[in-house]
Design a protein around this motif. Structure first.
Motif, PDB file in Angstrom:
ATOM      1  N   CYS A  13       0.863  -1.191   0.000  1.00  0.00           N
ATOM      2  CA  CYS A  13       0.000   0.000   0.000  1.00  0.00           C
ATOM      3  C   CYS A  13       0.891   1.230   0.000  1.00  0.00           C
ATOM      4  O   CYS A  13       1.728   1.388   0.875  1.00  0.00           O
ATOM      5  CB  CYS A  13      -0.940   0.023   1.199  1.00  0.00           C
ATOM      6  N   LEU A  15       0.054   4.385   0.418  1.00  0.00           N
ATOM      7  CA  LEU A  15      -0.547   5.592   0.985  1.00  0.00           C
ATOM      8  C   LEU A  15       0.131   6.030   2.281  1.00  0.00           C
ATOM      9  O   LEU A  15       0.797   5.238   2.948  1.00  0.00           O
ATOM     10  CB  LEU A  15      -2.041   5.359   1.206  1.00  0.00           C
ATOM     11  N   CYS A  17      -0.051   6.211   5.420  1.00  0.00           N
ATOM     12  CA  CYS A  17      -0.776   5.579   6.519  1.00  0.00           C
ATOM     13  C   CYS A  17       0.257   4.735   7.248  1.00  0.00           C
ATOM     14  O   CYS A  17       1.065   4.070   6.600  1.00  0.00           O
ATOM     15  CB  CYS A  17      -1.894   4.723   5.939  1.00  0.00           C
ATOM     16  N   ASP A  19       0.271   1.959   8.621  1.00  0.00           N
ATOM     17  CA  ASP A  19       0.226   0.499   8.528  1.00  0.00           C
ATOM     18  C   ASP A  19       1.053  -0.080   7.369  1.00  0.00           C
ATOM     19  O   ASP A  19       1.528  -1.206   7.458  1.00  0.00           O
ATOM     20  CB  ASP A  19      -1.234   0.031   8.410  1.00  0.00           C
ATOM     21  N   THR A  20       1.228   0.696   6.281  1.00  0.00           N
ATOM     22  CA  THR A  20       2.000   0.230   5.119  1.00  0.00           C
ATOM     23  C   THR A  20       1.760  -1.273   4.888  1.00  0.00           C
ATOM     24  O   THR A  20       2.667  -2.104   4.985  1.00  0.00           O
ATOM     25  CB  THR A  20       3.508   0.541   5.278  1.00  0.00           C
ATOM     26  N   CYS A  21       0.511  -1.601   4.568  1.00  0.00           N
ATOM     27  CA  CYS A  21       0.091  -3.008   4.475  1.00  0.00           C
ATOM     28  C   CYS A  21       0.733  -3.728   3.302  1.00  0.00           C
ATOM     29  O   CYS A  21       0.957  -3.148   2.242  1.00  0.00           O
ATOM     30  CB  CYS A  21      -1.428  -3.067   4.269  1.00  0.00           C
ATOM     31  N   LEU A  23      -0.039  -6.131   0.348  1.00  0.00           N
ATOM     32  CA  LEU A  23      -1.266  -6.345  -0.435  1.00  0.00           C
ATOM     33  C   LEU A  23      -1.088  -7.520  -1.388  1.00  0.00           C
ATOM     34  O   LEU A  23       0.040  -7.919  -1.695  1.00  0.00           O
ATOM     35  CB  LEU A  23      -1.588  -5.103  -1.280  1.00  0.00           C
ATOM     36  N   ILE A  48      -6.920  -5.482   5.371  1.00  0.00           N
ATOM     37  CA  ILE A  48      -6.709  -4.114   4.870  1.00  0.00           C
ATOM     38  C   ILE A  48      -7.988  -3.302   5.042  1.00  0.00           C
ATOM     39  O   ILE A  48      -9.060  -3.852   5.298  1.00  0.00           O
ATOM     40  CB  ILE A  48      -6.259  -4.070   3.385  1.00  0.00           C
ATOM     41  N   CYS A  49      -7.850  -2.000   4.857  1.00  0.00           N
ATOM     42  CA  CYS A  49      -9.013  -1.127   5.056  1.00  0.00           C
ATOM     43  C   CYS A  49      -9.910  -1.147   3.825  1.00  0.00           C
ATOM     44  O   CYS A  49      -9.497  -1.552   2.732  1.00  0.00           O
ATOM     45  CB  CYS A  49      -8.546   0.295   5.351  1.00  0.00           C
ATOM     46  N   LYS A  51     -10.863   1.357   2.143  1.00  0.00           N
ATOM     47  CA  LYS A  51     -10.397   2.292   1.109  1.00  0.00           C
ATOM     48  C   LYS A  51      -9.608   1.540   0.044  1.00  0.00           C
ATOM     49  O   LYS A  51      -9.843   1.663  -1.149  1.00  0.00           O
ATOM     50  CB  LYS A  51      -9.471   3.363   1.718  1.00  0.00           C
ATOM     51  N   VAL A  52      -8.661   0.771   0.520  1.00  0.00           N
ATOM     52  CA  VAL A  52      -7.734   0.141  -0.421  1.00  0.00           C
ATOM     53  C   VAL A  52      -8.328  -1.125  -1.037  1.00  0.00           C
ATOM     54  O   VAL A  52      -7.940  -1.526  -2.127  1.00  0.00           O
ATOM     55  CB  VAL A  52      -6.356  -0.048   0.261  1.00  0.00           C
ATOM     56  N   MET A 184      -5.397   0.974  11.634  1.00  0.00           N
ATOM     57  CA  MET A 184      -6.313  -0.100  12.045  1.00  0.00           C
ATOM     58  C   MET A 184      -5.599  -1.315  12.642  1.00  0.00           C
ATOM     59  O   MET A 184      -6.170  -2.016  13.480  1.00  0.00           O
ATOM     60  CB  MET A 184      -7.191  -0.533  10.868  1.00  0.00           C
ATOM     61  N   HIS A 185      -4.358  -1.561  12.244  1.00  0.00           N
ATOM     62  CA  HIS A 185      -3.675  -2.735  12.799  1.00  0.00           C
ATOM     63  C   HIS A 185      -3.184  -2.498  14.222  1.00  0.00           C
ATOM     64  O   HIS A 185      -2.981  -3.453  14.977  1.00  0.00           O
ATOM     65  CB  HIS A 185      -2.557  -3.205  11.870  1.00  0.00           C
ATOM     66  N   LEU A 584      -8.160   9.125   2.179  1.00  0.00           N
ATOM     67  CA  LEU A 584      -6.823   9.224   2.747  1.00  0.00           C
ATOM     68  C   LEU A 584      -6.381  10.643   2.433  1.00  0.00           C
ATOM     69  O   LEU A 584      -6.001  10.923   1.300  1.00  0.00           O
ATOM     70  CB  LEU A 584      -5.900   8.175   2.119  1.00  0.00           C
TER      71      LEU A 584
HETATM   72  S1  SF4 Z   1      -4.800   0.394   6.416  1.00  0.00           S
HETATM   73 FE1  SF4 Z   1      -5.472   0.854   4.307  1.00  0.00          FE
HETATM   74  S2  SF4 Z   1      -4.501   2.822   3.804  1.00  0.00           S
HETATM   75 FE2  SF4 Z   1      -3.464   1.996   5.615  1.00  0.00          FE
HETATM   76  S3  SF4 Z   1      -1.703   0.891   4.758  1.00  0.00           S
HETATM   77 FE3  SF4 Z   1      -3.347  -0.590   5.043  1.00  0.00          FE
HETATM   78  S4  SF4 Z   1      -4.382  -0.684   3.098  1.00  0.00           S
HETATM   79 FE4  SF4 Z   1      -3.151   1.193   3.095  1.00  0.00          FE
END
Ligand code: SF4
Ligand SMILES: Nc1nc2c(c(=O)[nH]1)N[C@H]1C(S)=C(S)[C@@H](COP(=O)(O)OP(=O)(O)OC[C@H]3O[C@@H](n4cnc5c(=O)[nH]c(N)nc54)[C@H](O)[C@@H]3O)O[C@H]1N2
Ligand SMILES: Nc1nc2c(c(=O)[nH]1)N[C@H]1C(S)=C(S)[C@@H](COP(=O)(O)OP(=O)(O)OC[C@H]3O[C@@H](n4cnc5c(=O)[nH]c(N)nc54)[C@H](O)[C@@H]3O)O[C@H]1N2
Ligand SMILES: [Mo]
Length: 688
Positions: A13, A15, A17, A19-21, A23, A48-49, A51-52, A184-185, A584
């Protein structure tokens, strides 16, 4: 990956944010049809959220800019004609050369932030280009600058508790952050801790989504967090809840602090913050008696006139109780320093001939465009949407409207900012590029390699700045480096022991590589403050003209409980405008699935403030102050203390209507780091 029509491919990800998920991109017939979390990522673990999950809508959005364009209408009108890349690059290089010739390179200013967190995209070829050009420098201070400075005065090193450790905590204080939406994590880890008996306390100016989950939500007046921290310190010292051996060994200034906080009695702090004195006492006792106790600071409390000090004061708390010695105890503001790379190799400062070039604070961009002498005559905007996100946006718009200003915007969309451009360049999405990603929260470095080909004629930041360098006649080798070269350079000779062992090969093989966290064992012995200890008294702050001990300084524009507005005050309400759940920053503000969830911008207003103004739930209202105004729908709620109104989200212009919270926000600078003060704003609200 890029050539395979079908399959599931790893990604990151991009963005801004924490968390830098990790994906997974699901491809069918050459197109991304689904975005899910990568279960292999040890922290983000496949979640993941929303949004993504909708990222494909953004990548294949019908309004994506797919070729270069030249403006044909008035600035801001949004009328453009298609041109070719050769023409676009030749025109930009031609204008830049002429400006350099006549006015010098400082007449040109880059403006960017972290619309894409890829290191090569925003801290790589772009920086090389503007260094070699000799452009005015940009101070990138819109996000975390004030708080980072406040943290560093106290702790030195730009890192705190590791996410993995927070599950051990028995008390978690989320202070000025809305983690359910923005991290969120960390919430997932907090929920794990709660299953093992931890309590969650949320301190905020409104009961946000995170506050709604808390065991105890504590509302306070905006910008009064330092007073609360001082009140807690008062109680901790007074009740003997401090760890004396820790104070003696690991801190400086505890004796001065002990004397200093005597004045911040719970009663006095209550009058300032709006929190009952008994609650201040109870919170301090809970903090002093629970172990491990973890404090997670968000960005909200540092977007104030006194934002640096808020973080500075709160970051003293774990030193008083010695919580830094307990796994899971301590505090977090940012963890970016663990992942520091070789920035000189990336940015190549030696390419710049004039190291004294002027620096322009991005928070003052409107003012800079309107008043600087010698003026800024050209801007190159990328990875940011300043007309929506920068404070005092009416001023920003006036600046961008200047007929004599040559503006280039490189973006995926015709944003509100791009509408002011003379030339718009199409940007790739991050899934079309190679890039390197670090998180400012967890400890995994990740690599992105292209999963789909560049859409239309779009180009990555790296490609654009290489093309421009060639057109400018810059012959330095730095402009020939490939993405692979740059990744190697970023990872070599970092001088950062945490980066040891992170290599391009490892990243290619595993997609994500954990930092070497062994040096963290010596965290407390290697603090990079002048004394090498936690500085409860900071001589560096004294030298900078700041109070050396944590000190409550009221907002320049705003009210605390002691200084409520009088009857003749034009703007008696404080206006707080944090980000919303489904965007975001301003990104996704044009993705219908997500705007449908957010519906419209709302103004949350307390019944005690709504009633005298004749405002009922659902009414359209106008929020205004001397800087500007905008229309929003009122939501009457008791989520805040009376005197504060809250509106979430950074919205795009729609149907010709600008619904910009930043029409109201000030472009003053915070007490430290040149930070933005979005939330230190007063307004009046009227029924429409
Ligand atoms: S929580 Fe959403 S915006 Fe944040 S890194 Fe994960 S996927 Fe991206
Ligand atoms: N969904 C979503 N996630 C995001 C973003 C987004 O736009 N949307 N933006 C990303 C970015 S760039 C950032 S910087 C982070 C920001 O995310 P966070 O760190 O969570 O910070 P904010 O959302 O700015 O503000 C959090 C809270 O601060 C509160 N607040 C305002 N003033 C004060 C005060 O004086 N004291 C206290 N105690 N609280 C106060 C606000 O009411 C708000 O609830 O999120 C990132 N993640
Ligand atoms: N009122 C108020 N204002 C705020 C805030 C707030 O809480 N309240 N939060 C502030 C904070 S913390 C921040 S960080 C800023 C964020 O402000 P910005 O950094 O401006 O963030 P975005 O609005 O997401 O805009 C990013 C832009 O980059 C573009 N982009 C994405 N990837 C690429 C790429 O690879 N190349 C190029 N060239 N462009 C790309 C996107 O399409 C998007 O238009 O906003 C600040 N403004
Ligand atoms: Mo941010």
């Amino acid at each position: 990956m890029i050539h395979e029509e079908n399959g599931i491919f790893p990604a990151v990800c991009p963005l801004d944010c924490p968390d830098t998920c990790g994906l997974l991109l699901h491809k069918e017939n050459g197109k991304i049809v689904k975005v899910t979390g990568n279960p292999a990522h040890p922290i983000t673990q496949g979640a993941i959220c929303n949004k993504v999950r909708n990222m494909a809508e953004r990548v294949y959005h019908p309004e994506r800019v797919l070729y270069p364009m030249r403006r044909v209408g008035a600035k801001g009108e949004g009328k453009f004609e298609r041109i070719g890349w050769d023409e676009a690059i030749a025109e930009i290089a031609g204008r830049f050369k002429a400006l350099i010739e006549e006015h010098g390179p400082e007449s040109i200013l880059p403006y960017n932030f972290y619309g894409n967190m890829g290191i090569l995209s925003v801290e790589g070829m772009d920086r090389r280009f503007f260094n070699r050009l000799g452009a005015s420098k940009l101070q990138r201070s819109i996000c975390t600058a004030a708080g980072n400075a406040g943290w560093k005065y106290t702790m030195g090193f730009g890192g705190g508790v590791s996410p993995e450790d927070t599950v051990k905590a028995k008390l978690i204080i989320v202070w000025g952050g809305n983690l359910v939406s923005t991290n969120m994590h960390q919430i997932a880890l907090i929920e794990k801790a709660r299953k093992q008996g931890a309590k969650l306390v949320v301190i905020d100016v409104h009961k946000n989504r995170t506050g709604q989950r808390a065991d105890w939500f504590i509302p306070l007046h905006p910008g009064t967090d330092t007073a609360l921290a001082l009140g807690m310190m008062h109680v901790l010292f007074a009740r003997g809840l401090v760890n004396e051996p820790f104070l003696a060994r690991y801190t400086v200034g505890h004796e001065q602090l002990r004397e200093h906080v005597k004045a911040y009695t719970p009663e006095r702090v209550s009058a300032i913050t709006g929190i009952p004195a008994g609650d201040i006492e109870a919170l301090a006792v809970m903090y002093g008696e629970t172990s491990p106790a973890y404090i997670h600071m968000g960005n909200g409390l540092q977007h104030h006139d006194n934002g640096g000090m808020n973080v500075r004061a709160i970051s003293c708390l774990p030193a008083l109780t010695g919580q830094w010695l307990v796994p899971g105890g301590g505090a977090y503001k940012m963890n970016s320093a663990y992942a520091d790379m070789n920035t000189d190799a990336l940015e190549r400062p030696e390419l710049r001939h004039d190291h004294d070039a002027r620096t322009i604070n991005m928070n003052r961009i409107g003012e800079a465009l309107l008043t600087l002498d010698p003026p800024i005559r050209a801007m190159f905007v990328y990875c940011s949407n300043p007309v929506v996100v920068a404070p005092d946006t009416n001023k920003v718009e006036r600046g961008f409207s200047r007929e004599d200003l040559f503006t280039v915007v490189h973006d995926l969309f015709l944003t509100d900012t791009a509408k002011f451009a003379d030339i718009v360049l199409p940007a790739t999405s991050s899934f079309e590029n190679t890039d390197l990603y670090a998180s400012y929260w967890h400890h995994y470095i990740q690599i992105q390699e292209p999963v789909i080909p560049a859409r239309g004629e779009s180009k990555s930041n790296v490609e654009v700045f290489k093309l421009l360098a060639a057109a400018m006649g810059f012959e330095d080798e730095a402009f020939l480096d490939t993405e692979e070269d740059m990744i190697r350079q970023a990872l070599q000779n970092t001088g950062n022991p945490y980066m040891e062992g992170v290599t391009l090969e490892g990243l290619r093989e595993q997609r994500m590589v954990k930092l070497n966290m062994a040096p963290k064992e010596q965290y407390l012995d290697q603090l990079q403050t002048p004394s090498g200890k936690i500085e409860l008294y900071s001589s560096a702050m004294a030298e900078a003209g700041l109070p050396p001990l944590p000190t409550y300084v009221p907002l320049a524009e705003g009210y605390d409980g002691e200084r409520r507005p009088g009857a003749d005050e034009a703007y008696p309400l404080m206006f707080v405008s944090p980000p919303n759940h489904s965007f975001l920053n301003s990104t996704f503000g044009n993705v219908e699935k997500l705007t449908a969830l957010e519906k419209n911008p709302l103004l949350q207003i307390h019944p005690q403030d709504a009633a005298p103004r004749g405002i009922e739930d659902g009414d359209m209202v106008v929020v205004q102050n001397d800087r500007g105004s905008y229309r929003v729908k009122a939501a009457v709620t008791e989520k805040m203390l009376p005197g504060t109104v809250v509106s979430q989200g950074l919205w795009w212009e729609q149907g010709g209507e600008r619904r910009r919270a930043n029409a109201l926000t000030p472009d003053r600078l915070a007490d430290m780091g040149g930070g933005a003060v979005f939330f230190s704003t007063v307004v009046e609200v009227k029924r429409q």
